[in-house]
Each structure stands twice: as structure tokens, then as C-alpha cells.
Design an enzyme around this catalytic site. Structure first.
Site, PDB file in Angstrom:
ATOM      1  N   HIS A 183       0.532  -1.747   0.011  1.00  0.00           N
ATOM      2  CA  HIS A 183       0.448   0.400   0.581  1.00  0.00           C
ATOM      3  C   HIS A 183       0.704   1.727   0.140  1.00  0.00           C
ATOM      4  O   HIS A 183       1.983   1.229   0.695  1.00  0.00           O
ATOM      5  CB  HIS A 183      -0.985   0.022   0.866  1.00  0.00           C
ATOM      6  CG  HIS A 183      -1.419   1.061   1.376  1.00  0.00           C
ATOM      7  ND1 HIS A 183      -2.593   1.819   0.285  1.00  0.00           N
ATOM      8  CD2 HIS A 183      -1.886   2.019   2.131  1.00  0.00           C
ATOM      9  CE1 HIS A 183      -2.847   2.242   0.355  1.00  0.00           C
ATOM     10  NE2 HIS A 183      -2.837   3.122   2.059  1.00  0.00           N
ATOM     11  N   ASP A 200      -4.024   8.874   3.563  1.00  0.00           N
ATOM     12  CA  ASP A 200      -4.017   8.020   3.327  1.00  0.00           C
ATOM     13  C   ASP A 200      -5.779   7.455   2.547  1.00  0.00           C
ATOM     14  O   ASP A 200      -6.370   7.476   3.210  1.00  0.00           O
ATOM     15  CB  ASP A 200      -4.016   6.749   4.435  1.00  0.00           C
ATOM     16  CG  ASP A 200      -3.540   5.342   3.925  1.00  0.00           C
ATOM     17  OD1 ASP A 200      -4.113   4.994   3.525  1.00  0.00           O
ATOM     18  OD2 ASP A 200      -3.368   4.322   4.855  1.00  0.00           O
ATOM     19  N   CYS A 242      -3.984   3.179  -5.256  1.00  0.00           N
ATOM     20  CA  CYS A 242      -3.552   4.073  -3.826  1.00  0.00           C
ATOM     21  C   CYS A 242      -1.991   4.362  -4.957  1.00  0.00           C
ATOM     22  O   CYS A 242      -1.698   5.664  -4.572  1.00  0.00           O
ATOM     23  CB  CYS A 242      -3.402   2.973  -2.880  1.00  0.00           C
ATOM     24  SG  CYS A 242      -1.349   1.594  -3.038  1.00  0.00           S
TER      25      CYS A 242
END
Length: 316
Positions: A183, A200, A242
Site C-alpha cells: 500500500h 491515506d 493507492c
């Protein structure tokens, strides 16, 4: 793999002792380009010069997630492996596997390094008084995982006079696995405000990693940093965007928040009002790469010392 980010490859070498080999990274560390100030003083939002980090080429194909038998057909006819060079853009060497990942997969270290290089080369020079560092994924990983703050400080670029630092954060904790991690998130440090803003896109999955990076940077900079998780950060709708979110947010925060306002103006760092079209962003990044590739091919075709077609198009 948790299915929420990029494989890391071509950017880190595992140290034989189980730690990070800082000396080796020192020899490969980013080169620094500084535009001298025009007599300006450090202000609330921008400093007195442009500092940008440079990464060495990422040529390793270790950790490729594509099948080894995969072959890609470039337009000039012969077969190439996924690790073959696609475009040399200043200090970043993109491969065919990077292009494939950018189309519909987890973004690689090289994808994000290219985007930072692009912002430094095409955007930051328009703001000569800005003093901002875009730290490459390789150096961020080195900073987070090195056991000695003193040693890592000597391997990183100088942060003297820098007002803001962008750090792509990955959750890989295994220094023996150069292509690990699942991630990406983004950490933006304001040395002027003493705050580390963490963005995030997967509901705080990298909260701890962001805090580790913030604590490390606090020691390196020699100033206290208040860690702030931005809960209103735009959220991705799948498990592979991401890295794209990191790139889009990085440009938005850089251009619209830091560079797009008066130096003395207080600016909100919230991303609550930002809608992110991940597929549109992927297409835009691919268009940018293709435009540079075509320009590189044009330059190669008219060069009296043009090399063979096996050499990737180059922009430098």
C-alpha cells in the site's frame, strides 16, 4: 499481499546483515539540484530556492509480477521483455513493466519516481523561490528502515532551508524484500508549521508507517513534528489505485496549496474537496509519458550520433 498497493522493485537492495546498507545507498543517493535564490527570504509557504532530489536509474527487474514468458511488441517490431527500457527521462528509466502497471495495476517505485521527476522538471522551475523536496520512494524506504538516524542523515539530501518535504510511504517492513509492500500513502512535512500531514486513501492503513516516517524525519530535521492523519482524505474504490492517489494528491497539494497561494497566506491542507478520477489520472500520466517518448524518438532520429533502435528514447 494485501491487494491494496504496489509491488516494490528495482529501488532497494537488501543488506547482507539484515539491516539497510547505508554506505551502498550513499553511493547511489539522489543528486540535488538547487536554484539559487533571488534574494528572497524564507516565507510562511515558500523558501528562497528550489531543491529537488534525483534518483539513480531503476534497472532491476527483480520482483516483476508479470509471467516470465510475457513479451511485449514495440512498434518497431522485435520482442521485448517486461523489464526492457521504455523511456529514459532524466534520472528515471521507465520499463515496459512500469507502463503496464500504470495502465491498470499497482504503481511501481519507478512510476512514482517518474511523476516526482516530472513535477520537478516541468512545474517547480516556474517557482524559483520555492524550496521543496520531493523525496523518492527509494530514499523514503531507506530513511524509514535504517537502524541509525545518524548514518541515514548523511545519506539523505540536505534539508537546510527547505520548507516542505513530500514522502511516498509504503508499508514494506522487510529490508530483505526489495519488491515488498502492499500500500502507498503520502506524507507531507511542513518544517515551517512543525506538522507532518498524512494522506491515506485506504482508511488509515498506513497510519503506523506514516508515523514512523514522521518520527524519523523529526530526528533528522532536529525539530518536533506533530503527526496529523487527514481523515477527510479521498478514498480509493478498489485495491490498486493507492499509488495513483498519491501522485494526484502530491500534484494538487504542491500546485494548488503550496505554490498557488501568497507566501504569507495560511493555507488549509485538507483534501476534503478534492475528487480523484483514478482512471483519468492513469490516462493523463500515460499521455505525458508517450509525449516524452515521441519527442525522444524525434531527437534520436535527427541526431548525427543516433544509436540503434534498441536504445530507449531519452529526454535529458
Amino acid at each position: 499481499m494485501g491487494g491494496t498497493g504496489s509491488k516494490r522493485h528495482g529501488g532497494r537492495k537488501a543488506a547482507p546483515t539484515g539491516g539497510v546498507d547505508v554506505q551502498k545507498h550513499k553511493q547511489q543517493r539522489d543528486r540535488i539540484l538547487v536554484n539559487k535564490p533571488n534574494g528572497g527570504k524564507v516565507t510562511k509557504r515558500m523558501g528562497s530556492g528550489l531543491t529537488s532530489t534525483r534518483n539513480p536509474h531503476h534497472k532491476s527487474t527483480k520482483g516483476v509480477r508479470f509471467m516470465r514468458s510475457t513479451r511485449l511488441m514495440p512498434k518497431y517490431g522485435h520482442q521485448l521483455s517486461p523489464g526492457s527500457a521504455y523511456l529514459s527521462y532524466y534520472d528515471v528509466l521507465l520499463t515496459y513493466e512500469d507502463i503496464k502497471a500504470l495502465r491498470n495495476d499497482w504503481l511501481t517505485d519507478n512510476n512514482i519516481s517518474f511523476w516526482e521527476e516530472y513535477l520537478e522538471r516541468e512545474i517547480l522551475p516556474k517557482y524559483p523561490q520555492a524550496r521543496i523536496i520531493l523525496l523518492r520512494p527509494t530514499m523514503t524506504f531507506l530513511m524509514m528502515r535504517s537502524q541509525s538516524v545518524k548514518d541515514i542523515a548523511s545519506a539523505l539530501p540536505s534539508f537546510k532551508g527547505v520548507t516542505h518535504i513530500f514522502l511516498p510511504i509504503n508499508d514494506n517492513r522487510d529490508v530483505q524484500q526489495a519488491e515488498g509492500g502492499s500500500h502507498w500513502s503520502l506524507l507531507l512535512i511542513s518544517t515551517l508549521d512543525g506538522v507532518a500531514f498524512h494522506y491515506d486513501s485506504m482508511r488509515g492503513s498506513n497510519y503506523n508507517e506514516g508515523k514512523i516516517a514522521s518520527n524519523r524525519m523529526s530526528k533528522i530535521l532536529g525539530i518536533p513534528l506533530r503527526y496529523q492523519q487527514l481523515d477527510d482524505c479521498p478514498q480509493q474504490s478498489n485495491g490498486s489505485d493507492c499509488g495513483v492517489f498519491v501522485c494526484v494528491m502530491m500534484r494538487h497539494l504542491l500546485v494548488k496549496r503550496l505554490l498557488g497561494h501568497n507566501a504569507k497566506e495560511k493555507v488549509s491542507m485538507s483534501m476534503a474537496d478534492k475528487m480523484i478520477d483514478a482512471q483519468g489520472a492513469r490516462k493523463e500520466m500515460l499521455r505525458i509519458i508517450e509525449s516524452f517518448r515521441k519527442e525522444g524518438e524525434r531527437r534520436r532520429s535527427i541526431s548525427p550520433a543516433a544509436s540503434s533502435s534498441h536504445t530507449p528514447p531519452r529526454i535529458e
